[in-house]
Design an enzyme around this catalytic site. Structure first.
Site, short mmCIF file in Angstrom:
data_model
loop_
_atom_site.label_atom_id
_atom_site.label_comp_id
_atom_site.label_asym_id
_atom_site.label_seq_id
_atom_site.Cartn_x
_atom_site.Cartn_y
_atom_site.Cartn_z
N GLU A 73 -7.35 4.86 2.12
CA GLU A 73 -6.76 6.35 1.71
C GLU A 73 -7.42 6.54 0.23
O GLU A 73 -7.24 5.81 -0.53
CB GLU A 73 -5.21 6.21 1.62
CG GLU A 73 -4.67 6.13 2.95
CD GLU A 73 -3.04 6.14 2.75
OE1 GLU A 73 -2.61 6.29 1.54
OE2 GLU A 73 -2.41 6.08 3.62
N ASP A 84 4.47 9.91 -6.63
CA ASP A 84 3.84 8.54 -7.03
C ASP A 84 4.47 7.83 -8.15
O ASP A 84 5.31 8.43 -9.16
CB ASP A 84 2.44 8.84 -7.36
CG ASP A 84 1.52 9.50 -6.29
OD1 ASP A 84 1.49 8.85 -5.02
OD2 ASP A 84 0.84 10.58 -6.53
#
Length: 287
Positions: A73, A84
């Site tokens: 990814e 995140d």
């Protein structure tokens, strides 16, 4: 509504594929099938593009593939990465300050593909929208890309991306969470191509000392909803945790632990060691 459209909707079938749309097989599903034949879960590794610098970032992606990552990814750094955790936020900030740009990410896609990994991109939809959805799909496919993980795009609002990904033969990887209803899981499964990204828990990404008990049930529910492949992410930081999830998931996604290794040692020596250790744990989960 035409008679053909009405018939398709009534039967719940997919309308005929328009001329010019790609019919190439899914790179992601092909790799997962190869690993299933060996009774192994996939190791999916995340790393932001441009981190720690645009000049050295390609070495990081090669290091991941060379040390056992099956699918990479490639993260698109974003100035407001609300999903995140602090480690990935720090890495993305470093990449942005170093001058990364979206157009350069396709170099990373080519690097992963040439190294033998399956290149995925993970990013916030706003970046792709402003780049141009069809332009992004074209450039991504031309670089050898496999599919896109859309962290903040749900299938209900993904019509433009679904059309573009079909046109260029790219995978669509949507997210599911423990709080997803059965109906939501069916929508995700129906519109996904490649694998469903099952978030092990609600909240932001990051390393965990312990994993909760919801991922296995979420994988089971997502498969019951029609998903062919389900990979689990958010929280995996050790080979033991990877092996635990690999017993029942089609793939194990690791991000913060890999990024942390680069923050600790920009030479990539630690990244190689951490990656190979995780690969051993994940690939050996079903022995």
């Amino acid at each position: 509504m035409t008679e053909q459209t009405a018939t398709n909707e009534t039967l719940g079938t997919t309308p005929p594929q328009p001329k010019g749309f790609a019919s190439k097989p899914s790179q992601t599903e092909t790799r997962l099938a190869e690993l299933k034949a060996e009774n192994k879960p996939a190791f999916v590794g995340y790393m932001p593009y441009g981190f720690p610098t645009p000049d050295t970032t390609l070495d990081a992606f090669r290091t991941l593939v060379d040390n056992g990552v099956d699918m990479v990814e490639i993260g698109l750094p974003y100035s407001d990465p609300v999903m995140d955790g602090p480690v990935i936020q720090q890495a993305c900030s470093m990449a942005i300050r170093s001058g990364e740009h979206l157009a350069g990410v396709f170099d990373a896609v080519e690097t992963v593909a040439k190294a033998g990994g399956v290149p995925l991109i993970m990013g916030y939809w706003n970046l792709i929208f402003h780049y141009g959805v069809l332009k992004f799909a074209r450039d991504f496919a031309n670089a050898g890309g496999a599919g896109l993980v859309t962290a903040d795009l749900i299938p209900d609002e993904a019509g433009e991306w679904i059309e573009a990904s079909d046109r260029y033969g790219l995978d669509r990887i949507f997210l599911a969470s423990p709080e997803s209803t059965d109906e939501r899981l069916r929508i995700v499964a129906r519109n996904t191509r490649g694998f469903v990204y099952a978030s092990a828990r609600m909240g932001v990404t990051g390393e965990r000392s312990e994993l909760d008990q919801t991922p296995e049930r979420l994988v089971e529910r997502t498969r019951q909803a029609g998903a062919k492949n389900v990979c689990v992410g958010i929280g995996v930081s050790t080979p033991e945790q990877g092996a635990e999830i690999g017993k029942y998931a089609d793939g194990v996604i690791v991000g913060s632990a890999l990024v942390h290794a680069v923050l600790d040692d920009p030479s990539y020596t630690k990244l190689a060691s951490v990656t190979s250790g995780l690969a051993e744990g994940i690939h050996g989960a079903r022995r």
